[in-house]
Design a protein around this motif. Sequence first.
Motif, short mmCIF file in Angstrom:
data_model
loop_
_atom_site.label_atom_id
_atom_site.label_comp_id
_atom_site.label_asym_id
_atom_site.label_seq_id
_atom_site.Cartn_x
_atom_site.Cartn_y
_atom_site.Cartn_z
N ASN A 130 0.84 -1.19 0.00
CA ASN A 130 0.00 0.00 0.00
C ASN A 130 0.88 1.25 0.00
O ASN A 130 1.97 1.25 0.57
N PRO B 295 -0.42 9.21 0.69
CA PRO B 295 0.17 10.40 1.32
C PRO B 295 -0.55 10.84 2.59
O PRO B 295 -1.79 10.76 2.66
N TYR B 296 0.22 11.34 3.55
CA TYR B 296 -0.32 11.85 4.82
C TYR B 296 0.43 13.15 5.17
O TYR B 296 1.64 13.12 5.37
N SER B 297 -0.31 14.26 5.26
CA SER B 297 0.35 15.54 5.58
C SER B 297 0.14 15.97 7.03
O SER B 297 0.67 17.01 7.42
N TYR B 298 -0.62 15.22 7.79
CA TYR B 298 -0.67 15.48 9.24
C TYR B 298 0.53 14.72 9.81
O TYR B 298 0.38 13.69 10.48
N SER C 26 -1.08 11.35 11.45
CA SER C 26 -2.44 11.10 11.91
C SER C 26 -3.28 10.55 10.77
O SER C 26 -3.27 11.09 9.66
N VAL D 67 -6.99 10.04 9.63
CA VAL D 67 -8.37 10.45 9.88
C VAL D 67 -9.26 9.34 9.32
O VAL D 67 -9.43 9.23 8.12
N LYS E 83 -7.77 3.77 7.91
CA LYS E 83 -7.47 3.58 6.49
C LYS E 83 -6.50 2.41 6.32
O LYS E 83 -6.01 1.83 7.29
N ASP E 84 -6.19 2.10 5.07
CA ASP E 84 -5.33 0.92 4.80
C ASP E 84 -3.94 1.07 5.42
O ASP E 84 -3.38 0.11 5.93
N SER E 85 -3.37 2.28 5.37
CA SER E 85 -2.00 2.46 5.89
C SER E 85 -1.94 2.11 7.38
O SER E 85 -1.10 1.31 7.80
N GLU F 202 -1.65 0.84 -4.67
CA GLU F 202 -1.67 2.14 -5.34
C GLU F 202 -0.41 2.36 -6.18
O GLU F 202 -0.45 3.00 -7.23
#
Length: 206
Positions: free
Chosen positions: A43, A46-49, A63, A65, A68-70, A106
């Motif tokens: 998998n 992207p995560y920007s938190y 974080s 929200v 999710k898969d990650s 992805e």
Amino acid sequence: MAAGDHFYEVGQGHGLPHDPLLAIIAPRPIAWISSVSATGQANLAPYSYFNVVSNRPPIISFSSVGWKDSIANISETGEFVINMVSRDLLPTMNRTSATFASGIDEAAVAGVEMEASNLVAPRRVAGTPAALECRLLTMVPVCDLRNEPAGCHVVLGQVVGVHIARSCLREGRYDPVAARIVARCGYRGDYVQVQELFELVRPAAP
Ligand SMILES: Cc1cc2nc3c(=O)[nH]c(=O)nc-3n(C[C@H](O)[C@H](O)[C@H](O)COP(=O)(O)O)c2cc1C
């Protein structure tokens, strides 16, 4: 703040065309996270938190929200890689943020070239300015002031391996300008690229 500022109490609504909060808390670095499930399903998202919470030992946070898969993969296997995003990789990164079914890799759909990591099972994105191989420390479900679930989890991970593209090293220093690092900024679809670096050294104790 001066009188006449636009102030709002969050519970009463911001009174603007769009929610300004994420534009205020910007730019945010982007962790492009590769992970793998217990059954080996890869998998990438992207995560920007995302930020650093300690440098010795190196510990990062992000974080999720929603579940999710990650975060599901990381809870199963305890490992992940944070791939930093350059301007060149930005459109590809964006493609991996679409909501895919959990059985979908992805990276394969978006045509991202992956290569083996050194210490953890999830592969890393080839051609990134830097990549951080991480092991899970803890996952914290977050509650709000009423002690109601906020619907997000903060993940803390310790960085155990660091890759740096040699092209991003200038006289032995990692240079975010040379790396063409991008960050999430402002409203939907807004980004900024690091283009200028200046030095301001912290003062000695008076
Ligand atoms: C630049 C960018 C930053 C994002 N940051 C976050 C974030 O910090 N937390 C989050 O839950 N989702 C974030 N998203 C949305 C996730 O990438 C998206 O929900 C994705 O489908 C999650 O993939 P996964 O289920 O494979 O983990 C972000 C999307 C983009 C484009």
